[in-house]
Scaffold this motif. Structure first.
Motif, PDB file in Angstrom:
ATOM      1  N   SER A 173       0.842  -1.202   0.000  1.00 41.61           N
ATOM      2  CA  SER A 173       0.000   0.000   0.000  1.00 41.61           C
ATOM      3  C   SER A 173       0.880   1.256   0.000  1.00 41.61           C
ATOM      4  O   SER A 173       2.050   1.215   0.380  1.00 41.61           O
ATOM      5  CB  SER A 173      -0.905   0.010   1.230  1.00 41.61           C
ATOM      6  N   VAL A 174       0.295   2.359  -0.409  1.00 40.09           N
ATOM      7  CA  VAL A 174       1.001   3.638  -0.400  1.00 40.09           C
ATOM      8  C   VAL A 174       1.384   3.998   1.035  1.00 40.09           C
ATOM      9  O   VAL A 174       2.495   4.483   1.284  1.00 40.09           O
ATOM     10  CB  VAL A 174       0.132   4.743  -1.042  1.00 40.09           C
ATOM     11  N   LEU A 211      -1.097  16.548  -9.934  1.00 40.03           N
ATOM     12  CA  LEU A 211      -0.931  17.273  -8.688  1.00 40.03           C
ATOM     13  C   LEU A 211      -1.647  16.633  -7.508  1.00 40.03           C
ATOM     14  O   LEU A 211      -1.609  17.160  -6.407  1.00 40.03           O
ATOM     15  CB  LEU A 211      -1.440  18.711  -8.867  1.00 40.03           C
ATOM     16  N   ASP A 212      -2.329  15.527  -7.724  1.00 47.53           N
ATOM     17  CA  ASP A 212      -3.090  14.897  -6.652  1.00 47.53           C
ATOM     18  C   ASP A 212      -2.236  13.886  -5.897  1.00 47.53           C
ATOM     19  O   ASP A 212      -1.503  13.100  -6.485  1.00 47.53           O
ATOM     20  CB  ASP A 212      -4.319  14.180  -7.213  1.00 47.53           C
ATOM     21  N   ALA A 213      -2.367  13.912  -4.560  1.00 43.17           N
ATOM     22  CA  ALA A 213      -1.671  12.946  -3.718  1.00 43.17           C
ATOM     23  C   ALA A 213      -2.315  11.577  -3.905  1.00 43.17           C
ATOM     24  O   ALA A 213      -3.493  11.454  -4.236  1.00 43.17           O
ATOM     25  CB  ALA A 213      -1.750  13.366  -2.263  1.00 43.17           C
ATOM     26  N   MET A 214      -1.516  10.549  -3.685  1.00 43.15           N
ATOM     27  CA  MET A 214      -2.010   9.182  -3.839  1.00 43.15           C
ATOM     28  C   MET A 214      -2.798   8.763  -2.603  1.00 43.15           C
ATOM     29  O   MET A 214      -2.472   9.149  -1.481  1.00 43.15           O
ATOM     30  CB  MET A 214      -0.826   8.236  -4.063  1.00 43.15           C
ATOM     31  N   ASN A 215      -3.837   7.974  -2.811  1.00 38.89           N
ATOM     32  CA  ASN A 215      -4.653   7.443  -1.735  1.00 38.89           C
ATOM     33  C   ASN A 215      -3.796   6.464  -0.922  1.00 38.89           C
ATOM     34  O   ASN A 215      -3.177   5.577  -1.487  1.00 38.89           O
ATOM     35  CB  ASN A 215      -5.863   6.729  -2.335  1.00 38.89           C
ATOM     36  N   PRO A 216      -3.756   6.599   0.418  1.00 40.66           N
ATOM     37  CA  PRO A 216      -2.915   5.713   1.237  1.00 40.66           C
ATOM     38  C   PRO A 216      -3.265   4.234   1.130  1.00 40.66           C
ATOM     39  O   PRO A 216      -2.412   3.382   1.360  1.00 40.66           O
ATOM     40  CB  PRO A 216      -3.144   6.209   2.662  1.00 40.66           C
ATOM     41  N   SER A 217      -4.485   3.901   0.775  1.00 36.94           N
ATOM     42  CA  SER A 217      -4.864   2.494   0.660  1.00 36.94           C
ATOM     43  C   SER A 217      -4.621   1.923  -0.742  1.00 36.94           C
ATOM     44  O   SER A 217      -4.769   0.725  -0.954  1.00 36.94           O
ATOM     45  CB  SER A 217      -6.327   2.306   1.045  1.00 36.94           C
ATOM     46  N   LEU A 218      -4.217   2.773  -1.675  1.00 34.74           N
ATOM     47  CA  LEU A 218      -3.934   2.336  -3.046  1.00 34.74           C
ATOM     48  C   LEU A 218      -2.688   1.462  -3.077  1.00 34.74           C
ATOM     49  O   LEU A 218      -1.758   1.667  -2.307  1.00 34.74           O
ATOM     50  CB  LEU A 218      -3.727   3.566  -3.927  1.00 34.74           C
TER      51      LEU A 218
END
Length: 147
Positions: free
Chosen positions: A51-52, A88-95
């Motif tokens: 996960s991220v 510019l979007d941060a990655m989802n931590p559960s991705l």
């Protein structure tokens, strides 16, 4: 009992046996994580199904182990991971990290916004209204009359 050389050379962490005694290899790859304010990237190997949040945790631990500056801390929830060249979007931590196309990332601290209390908002409003007049009156010892 004949195994190929590549199967013998796989580390135990990379081997996973299923019910049919076949060897399934997890895909691993090298990533580089740049930390804002730090000298250079941190490079390490991850599994495609990590996960991220797990990648952020590993990056923070390696960063601290290497004694890099500035000191970041270890709270995963205070950081965001961005793909280096994919928006510019941060990655989802559960991705899962394997779903991202790139292998280079940027780790940033989340911006903390101080809580706006009623007293603080009044103080800011007072500073904004007429502050230059008060300064001028005080500095030159004369009064400016407002219309």
């Amino acid at each position: 009992m004949n195994r190929s050389i590549s199967e013998k050379m796989l580390p135990q962490k990379q081997k996973k046996k299923n019910n049919e005694n076949q060897i399934v290899k997890k895909n691993r790859f090298l990533i580089a994580v740049n930390v804002l304010g730090s000298a250079g990237p941190i490079r390490f190997v991850v599994n495609e199904d990590d996960s991220v949040a797990g990648v952020i945790d590993t990056a923070l631990k390696l960063y601290a182990r290497e004694g890099r500056l500035p000191v970041l801390g270890s709270d995963v929830n205070r950081f965001l991971l961005y793909p280096a060249n994919a928006g510019l979007d941060a990655m989802n931590p559960s991705l899962k990290i394997g779903l991202c196309e790139g292998r280079t990332f940027v780790l940033c601290k989340k911006q903390s916004h101080p809580q706006m209390t009623e007293a603080r908002s009044e103080m800011i409003a007072q500073k904004r209204s007429g502050s230059w007049k008060a300064w001028l009156n005080k500095s030159f010892n004369f009064k400016i009359i407002s219309h």
